[in-house]
Motif scaffolding. Sequence first.
Motif, short mmCIF file in Angstrom:
data_model
loop_
_atom_site.label_atom_id
_atom_site.label_comp_id
_atom_site.label_asym_id
_atom_site.label_seq_id
_atom_site.Cartn_x
_atom_site.Cartn_y
_atom_site.Cartn_z
N GLU A 88 0.83 -1.20 0.00
CA GLU A 88 0.00 0.00 0.00
C GLU A 88 0.87 1.26 0.00
N LYS A 91 2.36 1.73 -3.42
CA LYS A 91 1.35 2.22 -4.36
C LYS A 91 1.16 3.73 -4.22
N ASN A 95 1.81 6.39 -7.14
CA ASN A 95 0.77 7.33 -7.54
C ASN A 95 1.27 8.78 -7.55
N ILE A 115 -0.07 -7.46 -4.47
CA ILE A 115 0.47 -6.13 -4.75
C ILE A 115 0.40 -5.84 -6.24
N SER A 118 -3.02 -4.88 -7.25
CA SER A 118 -3.51 -3.60 -6.72
C SER A 118 -3.05 -2.41 -7.56
N LEU A 119 -2.11 -2.66 -8.47
CA LEU A 119 -1.56 -1.59 -9.30
C LEU A 119 -2.06 -1.72 -10.74
N ASP A 123 2.55 -1.48 -14.14
CA ASP A 123 3.18 -0.61 -13.13
C ASP A 123 3.88 -1.40 -12.03
N PHE A 124 3.95 -2.71 -12.17
CA PHE A 124 4.62 -3.57 -11.18
C PHE A 124 5.62 -4.46 -11.90
#
Length: 198
Positions: A88, A91, A95, A115, A118-119, A123-124
């Motif tokens: 989190e 992230k 952002n 994780i 969540s993106l 982006d990971f």
Amino acid sequence: MATNITWHEEAVKTEDYRKMNGHHSGVLWFTGLSGSGKSSIANLLNQRLHEKGLQTYVLDGDNVRHGLNADLGFSEADREENIRRIGETAKLFANSGTIVLAAFISPYQKDRDKIRASLPEGDFIEVYVDCPLEECEARDPKGLYEKARNGEIKGFTGIDAPYEAPKNPEIVINSGELEVTSCVDQLIKLLQDKKWVD
């Protein structure tokens, strides 16, 4: 679980930060055994990117446990919560237009997958810092393997707790064979190929 909360839309979006910084943002997640070289590689990469004038930040396992996650131990549940919080945090940094270099053993595939999910797609980047257990033990920079072998540390990843190697990482860095500078060169090329940086 908190209730009576509402998401507040930001006036400045991720794309605005990226445009201002002049580069993409996202999370490079370094996973591997203790002593594999995750932190060393992440820190040198951070230095190289910083010298290029890029907005970056390193999140390191030990450092985070001094503050944000100081209340967590090393049980499976605590490790899961440790990685959830870091995900989190990473992230939020991403952002804000930052390239995040997160260096954590993060032994469980499901936690790393959460994780990633969540993106936004792309982006990971999962970086598997692959180093044989024998080499990590020989290095033993913190003396943890010796303590684990002597029974002073219980639930130590690679000794009496599992490590799940990534199934489909974006890149595998063979840190048992390569110098740190060569590992970083591979990562910079990957970031260039993915158009994160010039």
